[in-house]
Design a protein around this motif. Sequence first.
Motif, PDB file in Angstrom:
ATOM      1  N   LEU A 145      -8.680   6.710   8.070  1.00 41.40           N
ATOM      2  CA  LEU A 145      -9.238   7.095   7.045  1.00 41.40           C
ATOM      3  C   LEU A 145      -8.547   6.332   5.714  1.00 41.40           C
ATOM      4  O   LEU A 145      -9.285   5.487   5.157  1.00 41.40           O
ATOM      5  CB  LEU A 145      -9.635   8.463   6.784  1.00 41.40           C
ATOM      6  CG  LEU A 145     -10.590   8.941   8.237  1.00 41.40           C
ATOM      7  CD1 LEU A 145     -10.826  10.509   7.907  1.00 41.40           C
ATOM      8  CD2 LEU A 145     -11.655   8.248   8.456  1.00 41.40           C
ATOM      9  N   PRO A 146      -7.563   6.886   5.301  1.00 40.49           N
ATOM     10  CA  PRO A 146      -6.737   6.300   3.841  1.00 40.49           C
ATOM     11  C   PRO A 146      -6.286   4.783   4.533  1.00 40.49           C
ATOM     12  O   PRO A 146      -6.535   4.179   3.328  1.00 40.49           O
ATOM     13  CB  PRO A 146      -5.535   7.310   4.031  1.00 40.49           C
ATOM     14  CG  PRO A 146      -5.293   7.793   5.157  1.00 40.49           C
ATOM     15  CD  PRO A 146      -6.798   7.993   6.063  1.00 40.49           C
ATOM     16  N   SER A 147      -6.221   4.430   5.632  1.00 42.09           N
ATOM     17  CA  SER A 147      -6.036   3.081   5.717  1.00 42.09           C
ATOM     18  C   SER A 147      -7.305   2.120   5.278  1.00 42.09           C
ATOM     19  O   SER A 147      -7.134   0.952   4.825  1.00 42.09           O
ATOM     20  CB  SER A 147      -5.780   2.592   7.185  1.00 42.09           C
ATOM     21  OG  SER A 147      -4.418   3.411   7.619  1.00 42.09           O
ATOM     22  N   MET A 148      -8.431   2.598   5.576  1.00 42.00           N
ATOM     23  CA  MET A 148      -9.668   2.063   5.123  1.00 42.00           C
ATOM     24  C   MET A 148      -9.385   2.064   3.703  1.00 42.00           C
ATOM     25  O   MET A 148     -10.023   0.738   3.121  1.00 42.00           O
ATOM     26  CB  MET A 148     -10.855   2.677   5.756  1.00 42.00           C
ATOM     27  CG  MET A 148     -11.319   2.784   7.043  1.00 42.00           C
ATOM     28  SD  MET A 148     -11.292   1.117   7.942  1.00 42.00           S
ATOM     29  CE  MET A 148     -13.030   0.743   7.218  1.00 42.00           C
ATOM     30  N   GLY A 149      -9.179   2.928   2.934  1.00 48.51           N
ATOM     31  CA  GLY A 149      -9.213   2.934   1.565  1.00 48.51           C
ATOM     32  C   GLY A 149      -8.140   2.009   0.984  1.00 48.51           C
ATOM     33  O   GLY A 149      -8.431   1.365  -0.094  1.00 48.51           O
ATOM     34  N   ALA A 150      -6.983   1.969   1.719  1.00 49.91           N
ATOM     35  CA  ALA A 150      -5.913   0.922   1.118  1.00 49.91           C
ATOM     36  C   ALA A 150      -6.400  -0.486   1.479  1.00 49.91           C
ATOM     37  O   ALA A 150      -6.104  -1.263   0.607  1.00 49.91           O
ATOM     38  CB  ALA A 150      -4.606   1.379   2.007  1.00 49.91           C
ATOM     39  N   MET A 151      -7.221  -0.881   2.590  1.00 56.19           N
ATOM     40  CA  MET A 151      -7.568  -2.069   2.606  1.00 56.19           C
ATOM     41  C   MET A 151      -8.589  -2.444   1.680  1.00 56.19           C
ATOM     42  O   MET A 151      -8.548  -3.583   1.218  1.00 56.19           O
ATOM     43  CB  MET A 151      -8.329  -2.359   4.028  1.00 56.19           C
ATOM     44  CG  MET A 151      -8.946  -3.560   4.275  1.00 56.19           C
ATOM     45  SD  MET A 151      -9.890  -3.617   6.021  1.00 56.19           S
ATOM     46  CE  MET A 151      -8.366  -3.673   7.183  1.00 56.19           C
ATOM     47  N   ARG A 152      -9.457  -1.539   1.211  1.00 58.31           N
ATOM     48  CA  ARG A 152     -10.252  -1.928  -0.003  1.00 58.31           C
ATOM     49  C   ARG A 152      -9.610  -2.220  -1.049  1.00 58.31           C
ATOM     50  O   ARG A 152     -10.119  -3.276  -1.967  1.00 58.31           O
ATOM     51  CB  ARG A 152     -11.335  -0.470  -0.221  1.00 58.31           C
ATOM     52  CG  ARG A 152     -12.207  -0.838  -0.981  1.00 58.31           C
ATOM     53  CD  ARG A 152     -13.383   0.360  -1.166  1.00 58.31           C
ATOM     54  NE  ARG A 152     -13.073   1.569  -1.354  1.00 58.31           N
ATOM     55  CZ  ARG A 152     -13.001   2.411  -2.320  1.00 58.31           C
ATOM     56  NH1 ARG A 152     -13.646   1.853  -3.274  1.00 58.31           N
ATOM     57  NH2 ARG A 152     -12.714   3.662  -2.425  1.00 58.31           N
ATOM     58  N   ALA A 153      -8.509  -1.407  -1.593  1.00 60.66           N
ATOM     59  CA  ALA A 153      -7.868  -1.708  -2.609  1.00 60.66           C
ATOM     60  C   ALA A 153      -7.310  -3.099  -2.634  1.00 60.66           C
ATOM     61  O   ALA A 153      -7.129  -3.981  -3.436  1.00 60.66           O
ATOM     62  CB  ALA A 153      -7.056  -0.614  -2.904  1.00 60.66           C
ATOM     63  N   VAL A 154      -6.675  -3.391  -1.476  1.00 57.86           N
ATOM     64  CA  VAL A 154      -5.974  -4.834  -1.256  1.00 57.86           C
ATOM     65  C   VAL A 154      -7.065  -5.950  -1.510  1.00 57.86           C
ATOM     66  O   VAL A 154      -6.806  -6.714  -2.173  1.00 57.86           O
ATOM     67  CB  VAL A 154      -5.507  -4.974   0.163  1.00 57.86           C
ATOM     68  CG1 VAL A 154      -5.032  -6.192   0.431  1.00 57.86           C
ATOM     69  CG2 VAL A 154      -4.286  -3.822   0.360  1.00 57.86           C
ATOM     70  N   GLN A 155      -8.199  -5.913  -0.789  1.00 57.06           N
ATOM     71  CA  GLN A 155      -9.320  -6.715  -1.094  1.00 57.06           C
ATOM     72  C   GLN A 155      -9.845  -6.851  -2.379  1.00 57.06           C
ATOM     73  O   GLN A 155     -10.138  -8.116  -2.888  1.00 57.06           O
ATOM     74  CB  GLN A 155     -10.346  -6.422   0.109  1.00 57.06           C
ATOM     75  CG  GLN A 155      -9.996  -6.468   1.327  1.00 57.06           C
ATOM     76  CD  GLN A 155     -11.111  -6.080   2.280  1.00 57.06           C
ATOM     77  OE1 GLN A 155     -11.905  -5.507   1.942  1.00 57.06           O
ATOM     78  NE2 GLN A 155     -10.820  -6.482   3.787  1.00 57.06           N
ATOM     79  N   GLU A 156      -9.983  -5.697  -3.246  1.00 54.05           N
ATOM     80  CA  GLU A 156     -10.288  -5.995  -4.399  1.00 54.05           C
ATOM     81  C   GLU A 156      -9.471  -6.848  -5.413  1.00 54.05           C
ATOM     82  O   GLU A 156      -9.662  -7.144  -6.193  1.00 54.05           O
ATOM     83  CB  GLU A 156     -10.536  -4.395  -4.990  1.00 54.05           C
ATOM     84  CG  GLU A 156     -11.741  -3.772  -4.608  1.00 54.05           C
ATOM     85  CD  GLU A 156     -12.293  -2.386  -5.297  1.00 54.05           C
ATOM     86  OE1 GLU A 156     -11.293  -2.033  -6.053  1.00 54.05           O
ATOM     87  OE2 GLU A 156     -13.102  -1.707  -4.918  1.00 54.05           O
ATOM     88  N   ALA A 157      -8.077  -6.501  -4.978  1.00 55.46           N
ATOM     89  CA  ALA A 157      -6.805  -7.414  -5.750  1.00 55.46           C
ATOM     90  C   ALA A 157      -7.006  -8.749  -5.350  1.00 55.46           C
ATOM     91  O   ALA A 157      -6.139  -9.467  -5.706  1.00 55.46           O
ATOM     92  CB  ALA A 157      -5.660  -6.558  -5.472  1.00 55.46           C
ATOM     93  N   GLY A 158      -7.800  -9.076  -4.619  1.00 57.04           N
ATOM     94  CA  GLY A 158      -7.851 -10.545  -3.942  1.00 57.04           C
ATOM     95  C   GLY A 158      -6.762 -11.053  -3.132  1.00 57.04           C
ATOM     96  O   GLY A 158      -6.412 -12.166  -2.937  1.00 57.04           O
ATOM     97  N   LEU A 159      -6.280  -9.822  -2.357  1.00 59.01           N
ATOM     98  CA  LEU A 159      -5.386 -10.100  -1.489  1.00 59.01           C
ATOM     99  C   LEU A 159      -5.669  -9.981   0.127  1.00 59.01           C
ATOM    100  O   LEU A 159      -7.022  -9.591   0.064  1.00 59.01           O
ATOM    101  CB  LEU A 159      -3.946  -9.151  -1.649  1.00 59.01           C
ATOM    102  CG  LEU A 159      -3.463  -9.245  -2.866  1.00 59.01           C
ATOM    103  CD1 LEU A 159      -2.294  -8.055  -3.203  1.00 59.01           C
ATOM    104  CD2 LEU A 159      -2.711 -10.647  -3.274  1.00 59.01           C
ATOM    105  N   THR A 160      -4.969 -10.304   0.847  1.00 62.75           N
ATOM    106  CA  THR A 160      -5.424 -10.341   2.332  1.00 62.75           C
ATOM    107  C   THR A 160      -4.502  -9.490   3.226  1.00 62.75           C
ATOM    108  O   THR A 160      -3.260  -9.718   3.224  1.00 62.75           O
ATOM    109  CB  THR A 160      -5.497 -11.700   2.860  1.00 62.75           C
ATOM    110  OG1 THR A 160      -6.136 -12.589   2.327  1.00 62.75           O
ATOM    111  CG2 THR A 160      -5.757 -11.716   4.540  1.00 62.75           C
ATOM    112  N   VAL A 161      -5.039  -8.256   3.854  1.00 61.82           N
ATOM    113  CA  VAL A 161      -4.417  -7.429   4.614  1.00 61.82           C
ATOM    114  C   VAL A 161      -3.924  -8.288   5.871  1.00 61.82           C
ATOM    115  O   VAL A 161      -4.743  -9.202   6.341  1.00 61.82           O
ATOM    116  CB  VAL A 161      -5.198  -6.309   5.274  1.00 61.82           C
ATOM    117  CG1 VAL A 161      -4.437  -5.601   6.269  1.00 61.82           C
ATOM    118  CG2 VAL A 161      -5.500  -5.571   4.061  1.00 61.82           C
TER     119      VAL A 161
END
Length: 341
Positions: free
Chosen positions: A250-266
């Motif tokens: 669940l927090p991993s989904m949130g972390a992925m969202r933050a990474v993508q908003e920063a223009g980065l790739t998980v």
Amino acid sequence: MNLKELSDFLKLSPTTVSRAINGYPEVSEATRKRVVEAAEANNYHPSHLASGLAKGKAMAIGHVIPLSKHMVMNPHFSDFISGAGDVYCKAGYDMLIRVVAEGEEESVYKKLAKDGRVDGVIVHGPSNYDARIEALQDIGIPFVVHGRTNQDESTYNWVDVNNVRAFKRATNYLLDLGHRDIAFINGFEFMNFAMRRRSGYEEALHEASIEINPEIMFTGEMTEPQGYESMKQLLKRAKPPTAILLSSILPSMGAMRAVQEAGLTVGKDVSIVTFDDQLSFLQNSGDIPMFTSVRSSIRDAGVRVAEILLDQINQPKADPYHELWEAELVLGKSTGRPVSV
């Protein structure tokens, strides 16, 4: 036809009829045969409650949930209950869920035992020192803990995942990829599972001679917003970590969202490893799963905990039973070597 009608038909007491159907040895074979034949002829099917009364059982299992831990709203709890519920249903048991204010669990346990409402209980979300263990031992009602505490774990029944080894293995995997700045987003560390997960993470870093940095370690309720806000803080650092280890998908989904908003790739700019409980509503699956994860099914845990509790109810003098599961490391798309390596 119900039990009373069958009893009147046979001119026997309801207790005798129930005991005959349930195979009690004090009922003669001739009487048992007569009762069974009459039951079949009259299409009588005994309810599990009637059977339980004959055996001196409530035929119910209790789950007492403190409100402060938000267990009822927790999807992990839902999956656990799904697995346990299947076992109860097949064995003819009902489930009693009681949501109470924090600190009232002991009084509820005492009342349930005194009133004979349940035959045993499941303890959810054990803390590092959990007063419920000693309270239930004093009451004398069978119980199984989903997890462990720091108390003497040989004195009570439990099923747990080897959280230390799982998170040490996950951290070592990131280290093997070349990561050295590995952040950690954990659950509340007064919870025993979270404390053990932190221990595994720290052990791996210590053995790799990497200094533990409290500034890139977070604890809190394992939700999507927790992962999102923690990841945003990490990305604001002058030197953001190249990898993140999280205690839940669940927090991993949130972390992925933050990474993508920063223009980065998980998996390229930031690697993520999660603990994935194979939640029924959020599967981390496919030929190549979305996340690299250490995996253990919480639904399967519900099944096993329920099975052990029913065994303990039927064998009250049996020694405490313990089962420690190993988590599986599953490689997904969310991890890779750090860009600088």
